[in-house]
Design a protein around this motif. Sequence first.
Motif, PDB file in Angstrom:
ATOM      1  N   GLU A 139       0.831  -1.408   0.331  1.00  0.00           N
ATOM      2  CA  GLU A 139      -0.381   0.679  -0.149  1.00  0.00           C
ATOM      3  C   GLU A 139       0.642   1.417   0.004  1.00  0.00           C
ATOM      4  O   GLU A 139       0.563   2.474  -0.798  1.00  0.00           O
TER       5      GLU A 139
ATOM      6  N   SER B 262       0.452   4.181  -2.917  1.00  0.00           N
ATOM      7  CA  SER B 262       0.030   5.602  -2.808  1.00  0.00           C
ATOM      8  C   SER B 262       1.521   6.487  -2.839  1.00  0.00           C
ATOM      9  O   SER B 262       0.792   7.500  -3.650  1.00  0.00           O
TER      10      SER B 262
ATOM     11  N   GLY C  67      -2.346  -6.634  -3.503  1.00  0.00           N
ATOM     12  CA  GLY C  67      -3.535  -6.452  -3.122  1.00  0.00           C
ATOM     13  C   GLY C  67      -3.825  -7.858  -3.471  1.00  0.00           C
ATOM     14  O   GLY C  67      -2.783  -8.854  -3.423  1.00  0.00           O
TER      15      GLY C  67
END
Lengths: 303, 373
Positions: free
Chosen positions: B201, B205, B241
């Motif tokens: 993540e 990001s 993911g």
Amino acid sequence: MPSAGTPRRSRHRFGKRMFTGWAVLVYLVLYLPIVVVVIFAFNQPTSVPQGASPCSVDPSRMGNVTVWNGGTTCWFHTALNDPTYVPAVKTSFWIAFRASLIATVLGTAAALSLARMKKRWRVPFDVLVYLTLVVPEIVIAVASLIFFVQAHNNLSIFPTLGESTILLGQIVFSASLVMLIVRARFVGMGSSLEEASFDLGGGPIATFRQVTLPRLLPAVIAGALLSFTFSFDDYVLPAFTNGTVNTWPIVVYSAVRFGVTPAVNALATVMLVVTVTLILITGLVLRRSGASDLTGAPPPTIP
Amino acid sequence: MSDQSIDYDVEFRAITKRFGSLVAVNGVSLKVRKGEFLSLLGPSGCGKTTSLRMIAGFEQPDEGELLIGGSDAVGIPPYRRDVNTVFQQYALFPHMSILDNVCYGLKQRKVSRRERRAKAGEALELVQLTGRDSHRPAMLSGGQQQRVALARALVMNPRVLLLDEPLGALDLKLRKEMQIELKRIQDQVGITFIYVTHDQEEALSMSDRVAVMSNGVIEQLDTPRAIYDHPLTAFVADFIGDMNFLEGRVAESADGGYAIDAGEGVVVRGRGHPAGAAIVRVGIRPERIVVERGNGSGTANSARCEVLTKMYLGDQVQLILRLANGSEFVVREQRTSAAPAIDSLEPGDTATARWDEAAPLLMADLQPQKDGE
């Protein structure tokens, strides 16, 4: 249940007091002998002839000096004017100073290189270092004596028995001691701080001066102090390798044979006062410079 | 040296690094563009930290070439490289004040006292940590120490800033804050950031590009969006993911579409061109699947299933399903409405999972990408 906690709490308090009492007892056992030494520096001989100074009594007529016979301060005068005592203390101090200095430099250097060495090379060196610490001192003393005499006989530049040989013998032991202490801290320190210094452009020497040494300093100082103490009151090794030189422990031991006077206590008291003062000053300086944590643990992180 | 090398701040050319019999980095090629935020992402032991340490100069490659700013960097010690590192455990000098920590690098460069104080002040302002100049690192919180470490490296104005899992020791909330901070700082200073992390993540990001590493090779190097939407290998699909996998025989392949028979009436219809192999694997993201109560028709991209588990993830509801052919699927739905349809399902219920033709991603277990650009 409002009263349920009370007996437990009082038991807890009792336990705490027991611990405090125990600690006090331990300190008494440790320091009472020193207090006795200091007190008996002011002791008088059993019988003093009419009109004479208590300290002019012949050592063999001293009587029982382990019994308190009344106070006098003349032993300090006697001790500081004795033809052998003060020079012997000076000799011991000078040897111990040099021994601890050289042993600290050698031991620290050895600690740094050994910690980074490959295991294959490190282990034999480790064994040698531990050997100097575990082999009984009397064995090392005899071996040193033979070695020093033979070395001088075969190699004329090698010093005769004396201050130099005492120094050499003690450095071997003290350097091992310093190495163990410094290495423990160095290994616990890890390499990340040194890497950070390299990363920020600090070369090897700059990194050692500004990062490694300041972090090692408590261990280095502890090692130096321990070597000094060891060297200063060491009897066995100098007794074999001293030649004609008298160190303070040697003088005290021989004085005991002819009857010891409170002058020895008086000199010990003077030394004690000087030592404690020096340690206090060192502690203050260290606290000022912020290197007083002798534990070597990384500082706690506040979350 | 070709001129185009100048456009890259760091270049790996077939670099291999071994530790004993372990190959930590295996023939990796990588070009890091000027001013980009590149993440090296992968599980522990994938070679990402070793790669970073080679750029920093703490490790030397066994094979291959390493270029920093277009010139050969192999054999150059860390203190002569124009790169700086933010270490995982910060590695602040505990015996120095915050100001002295930040000034340390400039002092090594023999910058005058006044100038280094001014620059350190600016750096501390940039990371929003002022008024702590005389404190010792131990007196600061983890997040504050992190900022000092960042300021200490940024004040050097390096060509490349290396960050080794810098947020790993922070708690979740602080980590999210620092992610935004880091991105802001990078935009502001324009220095190339190479960021090592195992947190997908975090990588997605913040980064301009992500290099997903596994077993010492780069599996895929692309923008975060491309990595998520078009994973090239099953490893990447699984690591970035969640991914539901189905395997089966290609039943049909024409006009840029295909159909795969995954057994027991589960048929996947997707876009693309399955290369060669008769048995292929497809992946479907959990958020691309819709679950409905009841026993739907057995058409393509629609599978009968049984609900095994239901979990609340706060903003989402997650179901674990067992398809007719035995595969297990993870499905998630946002709780945008007060009572999402998925919420009426309970473990043991029979339901139908559906997805559209764009959802299935063909997994080619490709050879890892050899050329990093």
